[in-house]
Scaffold this active site. Structure first.
Site, PDB file in Angstrom:
ATOM      1  N   HIS A 424      -0.385  10.914  12.935  1.00 49.68           N
ATOM      2  CA  HIS A 424       0.559  11.441  13.931  1.00 49.68           C
ATOM      3  C   HIS A 424       1.624  10.448  14.358  1.00 49.68           C
ATOM      4  O   HIS A 424       2.369  10.729  15.298  1.00 49.68           O
ATOM      5  CB  HIS A 424      -0.199  11.905  15.178  1.00 49.68           C
ATOM      6  N   LYS A 617       7.604  16.016  28.747  1.00 47.34           N
ATOM      7  CA  LYS A 617       6.709  15.494  27.712  1.00 47.34           C
ATOM      8  C   LYS A 617       6.183  14.156  28.207  1.00 47.34           C
ATOM      9  O   LYS A 617       6.618  13.641  29.238  1.00 47.34           O
ATOM     10  CB  LYS A 617       7.425  15.351  26.368  1.00 47.34           C
ATOM     11  N   ARG A 618       5.226  13.609  27.468  1.00 44.46           N
ATOM     12  CA  ARG A 618       4.694  12.290  27.794  1.00 44.46           C
ATOM     13  C   ARG A 618       5.843  11.287  27.957  1.00 44.46           C
ATOM     14  O   ARG A 618       6.799  11.314  27.185  1.00 44.46           O
ATOM     15  CB  ARG A 618       3.762  11.878  26.651  1.00 44.46           C
ATOM     16  N   LYS A 623      10.554   8.324  23.307  1.00 41.10           N
ATOM     17  CA  LYS A 623      10.999   9.698  23.594  1.00 41.10           C
ATOM     18  C   LYS A 623      12.304   9.702  24.399  1.00 41.10           C
ATOM     19  O   LYS A 623      12.933  10.730  24.567  1.00 41.10           O
ATOM     20  CB  LYS A 623       9.907  10.464  24.343  1.00 41.10           C
ATOM     21  N   THR A 728       6.118  19.399  19.160  1.00 34.37           N
ATOM     22  CA  THR A 728       5.867  20.846  19.153  1.00 34.37           C
ATOM     23  C   THR A 728       6.510  21.522  20.359  1.00 34.37           C
ATOM     24  O   THR A 728       6.711  22.730  20.353  1.00 34.37           O
ATOM     25  CB  THR A 728       4.356  21.166  19.142  1.00 34.37           C
ATOM     26  N   LYS A 732       8.280  25.398  21.106  1.00 30.21           N
ATOM     27  CA  LYS A 732       7.973  26.287  22.241  1.00 30.21           C
ATOM     28  C   LYS A 732       9.242  26.708  22.962  1.00 30.21           C
ATOM     29  O   LYS A 732       9.408  27.878  23.350  1.00 30.21           O
ATOM     30  CB  LYS A 732       7.018  25.577  23.218  1.00 30.21           C
TER      31      LYS A 732
END
Length: 884
Positions: A424, A617-618, A623, A728, A732
């Site tokens: 991952h 998100k985290r 990110k 992901t 969504k």
């Protein structure tokens, strides 16, 4: 485990029914029949038919007649709810509040699930086919009640029944705590996969840990993240304790070598500490099918019992419960802070505890079939979800060699034919490594096996590439560093028959970077790609029911929830004004709902007509939430510089953030603090008003995602190119009719290919240029973007609070090489956001883009993923199931 043989536990006969001598004319005279002994964990396929025959016909007939069927009608549902309120909860009509109504509704649904759950396990046992075991340290399940109602087709029945009993179904669903079994995309992917495995009728079990306090509950106090325990297990009707299904797990101790009578060397792992794993089962219902699979979670407790009476009686009260407290820490918290050595040891302990208990269970089930060990890979497929369960490879080799007595080579063939490994990440710091000293201390036998695996592997490499001595160093499972480290990702590659990435770019990157040498050694066939997907049942039908129903009205029903490619029929209605109008109304209603939640939880009023720009998100530097908030500050500064007349022409925007930072990740916590500090200034600025709002929603989880995702106009997936494996949440948001601003990273690339470049806002550096830029930053010239410099000056000028609080965020870009390319991508990001503003003003065209995007999202279903895993990695077929 405690000794050289697997611990044996005598199964007690069932206490719920007496064992009696069988009498009556069920067999010829003079032929006695064995007593039927019931067992807690079921029988093997070979035993079950003779067991069934051993139960007298009258008992079988009566049992069948009295079997619980579960409610079918509204009246039966109401009766079940009232029964549970009065008998299970010991309440009455006069004190049944929403919490009690939730408990009773859940228990009524659970009773119905149990029947299908039992039948599914029996069907899988009777078939005696191959089973998949999905090992994941996280399962981010979300709320179970709404999902269960939808999957078994009982939501309308429950809605009407609860209404007649005086409750709104939305209020009842809202009473449930999210299951705190995960944190980010890794855990949510695992949860989507469990849903798809059941919905597609595959024989599968999930194995994880039952975290008592989750990762943590996030509170925002004075703009800072504060971690508190998440008491999600106070009432959990969806789990079944299996106090009889226990496994003793061994830690520490030493290894003694001896020889058996044939002169074969035998290893005995002795001494140390024993902790008991206790199983808790969670039913996983499939959608529109009776199949209900199992998720088994392990909880830890002291093998010596939870209470030492002798110590208590001698006045040593604290020590009397010390063993239990020490044991319970293993399954207390997901990802304990590993900045300390004791935290590292606890993490490794967690991982071994979980995989050892799971493998004991898998082997116990296999041994009931009485098959030869050579058939193990034909009956069992184990998927490793990232490197966390990699010790399962070593543990299975230990069990086969030390306990079952197989030869090393035969055991290793079985091991490597059984495991598949999903990678991952390509981030070096996220590829797990454990100090050899810690492994030696905690798992001495396993370290020996790892060294043997490495020795035999390196010998084979040397034969293949005798000229390339440096390759041995590069691919060694043991990293010759200070201290020496065990490279778990390399162990996972060597011990698995297939390795897959989770998006096309990611799979290419792992084969050309971190696993490049392994591709040379094993060949490209060992490596494959399975692009991630999401379950449309939860992420469309459950999260956005009005949109799901609108789509169903145009596609001929809800069949698209089992075949997402049917969404393509929506393209026919892109030019239908009435359809576009209804689509826009649903989006607006979802935004109104989120705006109300924002007002209730933060006190900030936001205008639902604004563009809702979401990044949830985290929290992690790769990110790039920092890029987002720097962009927000830039927007704020530009708005402040305009005249009041010019401001009236600007597009109002609400920037919404959410996500947790790991407790030991200081930089991520600073990003959260900056977001909240900016919000505290911007949201109260009378010059700006509704033109810009900055919101941080605390304690982001699945149920909040189900509310935020349908309300998004624009979602941000802006990781540095080449760092996000897949993502992901991007899928969504698009599936719920929102557009994306993103980099060419992870699954964004494949989403662009499917929905069309005109329906996505891409910006930034490409992955092939990232390393050159990083090199230039470090060894060449590195100038900061002028717009970003304005932002830094505002922060350092104290506009958003004490400038010293945010020096590290600025310094990471300015002085320390800007590893995540924030400055390089800043201007491109700002320009693309201007393009978003311009396009959003044309609402007709914006809505058309959203409809086209949804219509083209059929590829990104987790059902497609599972079918690809089943065919390409697990070699397993779904069971044929007759609908009830």
């Amino acid at each position: 485990m405690a000794s050289s043989t697997l611990p044996s536990r005598q199964r007690r006969p069932s206490t719920s029914a007496p064992i009696v001598d069988i009498v009556g004319s069920v067999s010829p005279a003079g032929v006695s029949r064995p007593k039927h002994k019931r067992t807690y964990t079921g029988f093997g396929p070979n035993e079950i038919k003779s067991v069934e025959a051993a139960i007298p016909e009258p008992q079988r007939a009566l049992w069948t007649k009295l079997q619980y069927e579960g409610f079918k009608t509204k009246e039966e549902f109401e009766k079940e709810v009232v029964r549970h309120v009065e008998t299970t909860l010991a309440r009455s009509m006069f004190n049944c509040d929403e919490s009690a109504a939730y408990s009773a509704t859940s228990l009524a649904l659970r009773d119905r699930l149990i029947r299908e759950w039992g039948k599914t396990q029996q069907r899988q046992t009777f078939t005696d086919g191959k089973r998949v075991y999905y090992l994941s340290l996280e399962f981010l399940m979300g709320r179970a009640l709404d999902n269960a109602m939808l999957n078994v087709g009982a939501k309308s029945t429950a809605r009407e029944g609860l209404e007649e009993l005086g409750f709104r179904i939305e209020d009842i669903i809202g009473q449930e705590h999210d299951a705190a079994l995960g944190n980010g995309g890794l855990g949510r992917l695992a949860a989507c996969f469990l849903d798809s495995l059941a919905s597609l009728n595959y024989s599968a079990w999930g194995y994880g840990l039952r975290y008592r306090y989750g990762i943590f509950k996030q509170e925002i106090i004075d703009g800072y993240q504060v971690e508190v325990p998440d008491y999600w297990l106070d009432f959990n009707p969806w789990e079944f304790p299996r106090h009889d299904v226990t496994v003793d797990i061994q830690f520490y101790g030493n290894v003694r070598k001896s020889q058996d009578e044939n002169g074969k060397p035998v290893a005995h792992w002795e001494g140390g500490e024993i902790v008991t794993a206790v199983a808790y089962d969670v039913p996983i219902p499939g959608y529109d099918t009776p199949s209900t699979n199992n998720l088994r979670l392990w909880s830890s407790k002291a093998a010596s019992g939870e209470f030492d009476f002798q110590k208590f009686n001698s006045g040593d009260y604290e020590s009397s419960v010390a063993d239990q407290q020490r044991a319970e820490t293993i399954s207390a918290v997901l990802y304990p802070n590993d900045n300390l050595d004791r935290g590292k040891e606890l993490r490794l302990k967690q991982q071994y505890f979980w995989v050892a208990a799971s493998l004991y269970d898998i082997l116990r089930r296999f041994k009931k079939t009485k098959r030869a060990w050579s058939e193990f890979p034909d009956q069992v497929a184990i998927q490793l979800n990232d490197t966390h369960p990699t010790l399962a490879i070593v543990e299975l080799q230990r069990l086969l060699v030390d306990v079952e007595g197989l030869e090393w080579d035969e055991a290793w063939r079985i091991v490597t034919s059984t495991f598949g490994y999903t990678n991952h990440t390509v981030l070096p710091e996220a590829l797990e490594k454990w100090p050899v000293g810690l492994m030696q201390h905690l798992l001495p036998r396993h370290l020996q096996i790892i060294y043997d695996i490495n020795l035999f592997f390196l010998q084979s490499v040397e034969k293949l590439f005798p000229e390339d001595r440096d390759m041995l160093r590069r691919v060694s499972i043991i990293e010759e560093s200070q201290p020496k480290m065990v490279r778990m990702a390399f162990l996972a590659v060597v011990g698995s028959h297939k390795v897959n990435g989770v998006a096309e770019l990611h799979s290419d990157l792992i084969q050309t970077t971190i696993f490049k040498d392994f591709v040379t050694i094993f060949g490209a066939d060992k490596f494959t790609n399975v692009t991630n997907g999401i379950t449309p049942r939860r992420w469309l039908h459950q999260a956005n029911p009005r949109l799901s129903d609108l789509i169903a009205s145009k596609t001929g029903g809800h069949d698209f929830l089992k075949d997402l490619t049917l969404l393509n029929k929506l393209e026919e209605f892109v030019d239908d004004k009435e359809f576009r109008k209804e689509w826009a109304e649903i989006k607006y209603a979802n935004k109104v709902r989120l705006a109300k939640y924002i007002k209730d939880t933060t006190g900030v009023a936001v205008n639902p007509s604004s563009l809702f720009d979401v990044q949830v998100k985290r929290i992690h530097e790769y990110k790039r939430q920092q890029l987002n908030i720097f962009g927000v500050i830039y927007r704020y500064l530009k708005l402040k510089a305009l005249s009041p007349e010019e401001r009236k022409k600007q597009l109002p925007r609400v920037s919404i953030f959410g996500g947790k930072a790991a407790p030991g990740y200081w930089m991520a916590k600073q990003i959260i603090h900056l977001i909240n500090s900016v919000g505290a200034v911007v949201n109260k600025d009378p010059d700006i008003g509704d033109l810009l709002k900055v919101i941080f929603l605390e304690d982001y989880n699945v149920s909040k995602a189900e509310m935020i995702t349908p309300a998004s106009d624009l979602s941000e997936h802006i990781s540095t190119a080449g760092t996000e494996a897949s993502g992901t949440s991007n899928m969504k948001f698009v599936l719920n009719g929102g557009l994306i601003i993103g980099t060419c990273d992870g699954a964004n690339i494949e989403i662009t290919r499917e929905i069309g470049q005109e329906n996505i806002f891409l910006f930034g550096t490409l992955s092939e240029d990232v390393e050159d830029l990083r090199h230039a930053h470090t060894y060449g010239s590195h100038s900061i973007d002028s717009g970003l410099n304005e932002v830094f000056e505002a922060i350092q000028g104290g506009k958003f609070g004490d400038a010293n609080d945010f020096n590290a965020l600025i310094s990471a870009v300015r002085d320390h090489g800007d590893y995540y390319l924030v400055s390089d991508d800043f201007q491109s990001y700002i320009d693309t956001q201007k393009m978003v503003d311009d396009e959003y003003r044309n609402q007709d065209e914006w809505v058309s883009k959203c409809i086209r995007s949804v219509a083209r999202m059929g590829f990104f279903s987790s059902d497609r993923c599972i079918n690809e895993y089943a065919e390409g990695i697990w070699n397993i077929e779904p069971l044929v199931v007759e609908k009830s």
